[in-house]
Design a protein around this motif. Sequence first.
Motif, mmCIF file in Angstrom:
data_model
loop_
_atom_site.group_PDB
_atom_site.id
_atom_site.type_symbol
_atom_site.label_atom_id
_atom_site.label_comp_id
_atom_site.label_asym_id
_atom_site.label_seq_id
_atom_site.Cartn_x
_atom_site.Cartn_y
_atom_site.Cartn_z
ATOM 1 N N SER A 53 46.102 -24.087 -27.247
ATOM 2 C CA SER A 53 46.028 -22.666 -27.629
ATOM 3 C C SER A 53 44.775 -22.196 -27.921
ATOM 4 C CB SER A 53 46.907 -22.137 -28.709
ATOM 5 O OG SER A 53 46.712 -22.568 -29.881
ATOM 6 N N GLY A 54 43.921 -23.286 -28.441
ATOM 7 C CA GLY A 54 42.638 -23.188 -29.027
ATOM 8 C C GLY A 54 42.419 -22.948 -30.537
ATOM 9 N N GLY A 55 43.566 -22.723 -31.084
ATOM 10 C CA GLY A 55 43.930 -22.619 -32.301
ATOM 11 C C GLY A 55 43.542 -23.558 -33.434
ATOM 12 N N ASN A 56 43.698 -24.818 -32.697
ATOM 13 C CA ASN A 56 43.325 -26.097 -33.932
ATOM 14 C C ASN A 56 42.254 -26.846 -33.252
ATOM 15 O OD1 ASN A 56 44.905 -25.648 -36.133
ATOM 16 N ND2 ASN A 56 46.713 -25.722 -34.354
ATOM 17 N N THR A 57 41.264 -27.117 -33.835
ATOM 18 C CA THR A 57 40.047 -27.846 -33.362
ATOM 19 C C THR A 57 39.749 -29.251 -34.056
ATOM 20 O OG1 THR A 57 38.250 -26.643 -34.197
ATOM 21 C CG2 THR A 57 38.670 -26.256 -32.126
ATOM 22 N N TYR A 58 39.341 -30.305 -33.659
ATOM 23 C CA TYR A 58 39.073 -31.482 -34.304
ATOM 24 C C TYR A 58 37.885 -31.931 -33.989
ATOM 25 C CZ TYR A 58 44.177 -31.033 -34.171
ATOM 26 O OH TYR A 58 45.536 -30.202 -34.158
ATOM 27 N N TYR A 59 37.155 -32.575 -34.981
ATOM 28 C CA TYR A 59 35.788 -33.177 -34.744
ATOM 29 C C TYR A 59 35.499 -34.497 -35.412
ATOM 30 C CZ TYR A 59 34.627 -28.528 -33.551
ATOM 31 O OH TYR A 59 34.743 -27.140 -32.840
ATOM 32 N N ASP A 60 34.718 -35.260 -34.619
ATOM 33 C CA ASP A 60 34.072 -36.380 -35.553
ATOM 34 C C ASP A 60 33.350 -35.823 -36.678
ATOM 35 O OD1 ASP A 60 31.780 -38.685 -35.431
ATOM 36 O OD2 ASP A 60 33.836 -39.625 -35.456
ATOM 37 N N ASP A 61 33.425 -36.571 -37.696
ATOM 38 C CA ASP A 61 32.463 -36.256 -38.889
ATOM 39 C C ASP A 61 31.088 -36.275 -38.559
ATOM 40 O OD1 ASP A 61 34.366 -37.923 -41.415
ATOM 41 O OD2 ASP A 61 34.620 -35.946 -40.311
ATOM 42 N N SER A 62 30.654 -36.801 -37.468
ATOM 43 C CA SER A 62 29.066 -36.794 -37.288
ATOM 44 C C SER A 62 28.674 -35.499 -36.382
ATOM 45 C CB SER A 62 28.796 -38.200 -36.351
ATOM 46 O OG SER A 62 29.418 -37.939 -35.009
ATOM 47 N N VAL A 63 29.189 -34.790 -36.099
ATOM 48 C CA VAL A 63 29.153 -33.705 -35.107
ATOM 49 C C VAL A 63 29.521 -32.280 -35.719
ATOM 50 C CG1 VAL A 63 29.143 -35.101 -33.061
ATOM 51 C CG2 VAL A 63 31.219 -33.503 -33.638
ATOM 52 N N LYS A 64 30.389 -32.398 -36.853
ATOM 53 C CA LYS A 64 30.992 -31.387 -37.592
ATOM 54 C C LYS A 64 29.605 -30.370 -38.170
ATOM 55 C CE LYS A 64 35.176 -32.989 -39.538
ATOM 56 N NZ LYS A 64 36.081 -33.169 -40.694
ATOM 57 N N GLY A 65 29.824 -29.005 -37.884
ATOM 58 C CA GLY A 65 28.720 -28.047 -38.212
ATOM 59 C C GLY A 65 27.663 -28.204 -36.959
ATOM 60 N N ARG A 66 27.617 -28.796 -36.208
ATOM 61 C CA ARG A 66 26.526 -28.761 -34.990
ATOM 62 C C ARG A 66 27.239 -28.616 -33.386
ATOM 63 N NH1 ARG A 66 23.820 -33.048 -33.807
ATOM 64 N NH2 ARG A 66 25.268 -34.696 -34.816
ATOM 65 N N PHE A 67 28.480 -29.163 -33.414
ATOM 66 C CA PHE A 67 28.944 -29.042 -32.159
ATOM 67 C C PHE A 67 30.356 -27.961 -32.350
ATOM 68 C CE2 PHE A 67 28.085 -33.452 -30.083
ATOM 69 C CZ PHE A 67 26.712 -33.085 -30.316
ATOM 70 N N THR A 68 30.621 -27.532 -31.309
ATOM 71 C CA THR A 68 31.701 -26.434 -31.116
ATOM 72 C C THR A 68 32.388 -26.614 -29.831
ATOM 73 O OG1 THR A 68 30.620 -24.936 -32.508
ATOM 74 C CG2 THR A 68 32.400 -24.081 -31.649
ATOM 75 N N ILE A 69 33.964 -26.753 -30.082
ATOM 76 C CA ILE A 69 34.654 -26.881 -28.981
ATOM 77 C C ILE A 69 35.484 -25.633 -28.706
ATOM 78 C CG2 ILE A 69 36.743 -28.109 -30.091
ATOM 79 C CD1 ILE A 69 36.942 -29.738 -27.497
ATOM 80 N N SER A 70 35.607 -25.163 -27.548
ATOM 81 C CA SER A 70 36.165 -23.878 -27.111
ATOM 82 C C SER A 70 37.167 -24.190 -25.814
ATOM 83 C CB SER A 70 35.404 -22.935 -27.392
ATOM 84 O OG SER A 70 34.538 -22.896 -26.225
ATOM 85 N N ARG A 71 37.857 -23.209 -25.499
ATOM 86 C CA ARG A 71 38.317 -23.235 -24.247
ATOM 87 C C ARG A 71 38.682 -21.714 -23.652
ATOM 88 N NH1 ARG A 71 43.321 -27.106 -24.702
ATOM 89 N NH2 ARG A 71 43.237 -26.629 -22.336
ATOM 90 N N ASP A 72 38.811 -21.756 -22.477
ATOM 91 C CA ASP A 72 39.189 -20.328 -21.634
ATOM 92 C C ASP A 72 40.345 -20.804 -20.722
ATOM 93 O OD1 ASP A 72 39.571 -18.216 -20.255
ATOM 94 O OD2 ASP A 72 37.560 -17.761 -20.057
ATOM 95 N N ASN A 73 41.607 -20.613 -20.961
ATOM 96 C CA ASN A 73 42.670 -21.043 -20.310
ATOM 97 C C ASN A 73 42.509 -20.194 -18.874
ATOM 98 O OD1 ASN A 73 43.271 -23.376 -21.853
ATOM 99 N ND2 ASN A 73 44.930 -22.098 -22.950
ATOM 100 N N ALA A 74 42.349 -18.854 -18.927
ATOM 101 C CA ALA A 74 42.205 -18.329 -17.671
ATOM 102 C C ALA A 74 41.440 -18.978 -16.520
ATOM 103 C CB ALA A 74 41.685 -17.129 -17.962
ATOM 104 N N LYS A 75 40.371 -19.729 -17.067
ATOM 105 C CA LYS A 75 39.299 -20.354 -16.348
ATOM 106 C C LYS A 75 39.647 -22.053 -16.369
ATOM 107 C CE LYS A 75 35.910 -16.812 -16.970
ATOM 108 N NZ LYS A 75 34.334 -16.709 -17.556
ATOM 109 N N ASN A 76 40.439 -22.338 -16.866
ATOM 110 C CA ASN A 76 40.774 -23.778 -16.778
ATOM 111 C C ASN A 76 39.665 -24.632 -17.240
ATOM 112 O OD1 ASN A 76 43.699 -24.236 -16.386
ATOM 113 N ND2 ASN A 76 43.424 -25.536 -14.503
ATOM 114 N N THR A 77 39.046 -24.185 -18.341
ATOM 115 C CA THR A 77 37.889 -24.561 -18.668
ATOM 116 C C THR A 77 37.884 -24.754 -20.244
ATOM 117 O OG1 THR A 77 36.566 -23.653 -17.007
ATOM 118 C CG2 THR A 77 35.237 -24.304 -18.703
#
Length: 123
Positions: A53-77
Motif C-alpha cells: 500500500s505504500g503505508g510502511n517503509t523500511y530502510y537500512d540505517d546507512s540511508v535513513k534520512g537520505r533515501f526515500t522509497i515510494s510507489r505508484d501502483n497505478a503505474k506499477n512503479t
Amino acid sequence: QVQLAESGGGLVQAGGSLRLSCVASGAFSMYRTGWFRQAPGKERTFVAAIDRSGGNTYYDDSVKGRFTISRDNAKNTVYLQMSSLKPEVTAVYSCARGKFGSVIKYPSGYDYWGQGTQVTVSS
C-alpha cells in the motif's frame, strides 16, 4: 510472469541526487517491493523496501534520512529517491518483488528481480 526494469542510474558527484524507477509488468502492486545494491566484489545488500500500500517503509540505517522509497501502483512503479549521495553508495541497484510473509531485509525474501541500474558517485 513478472518482469522488473530499473532506470535512472548514472554518474553523479558527491552530494548530488538521483531518482531510480522500477517499472513492473505482471502481478506487482499487491506485493512488497525492495531495493538492493551490490558493489563490485561484495554481496547484495538491502537498501529500502515498501509494503504493497505504500503505508510502511523500511530502510537500512546507512540511508535513513537520505533515501526515500515510494510507489505508484497505478503505474506499477516503485521509486527510490536518493540525495546527499556519497561515493561509498556506488553500486548496481536492483529492485525486487517480495514474497508474502518473508523476510524484508534479505534477498531470500524476494522472488523476482530486475537487471539493475548502475549508480556511480564521484568524489
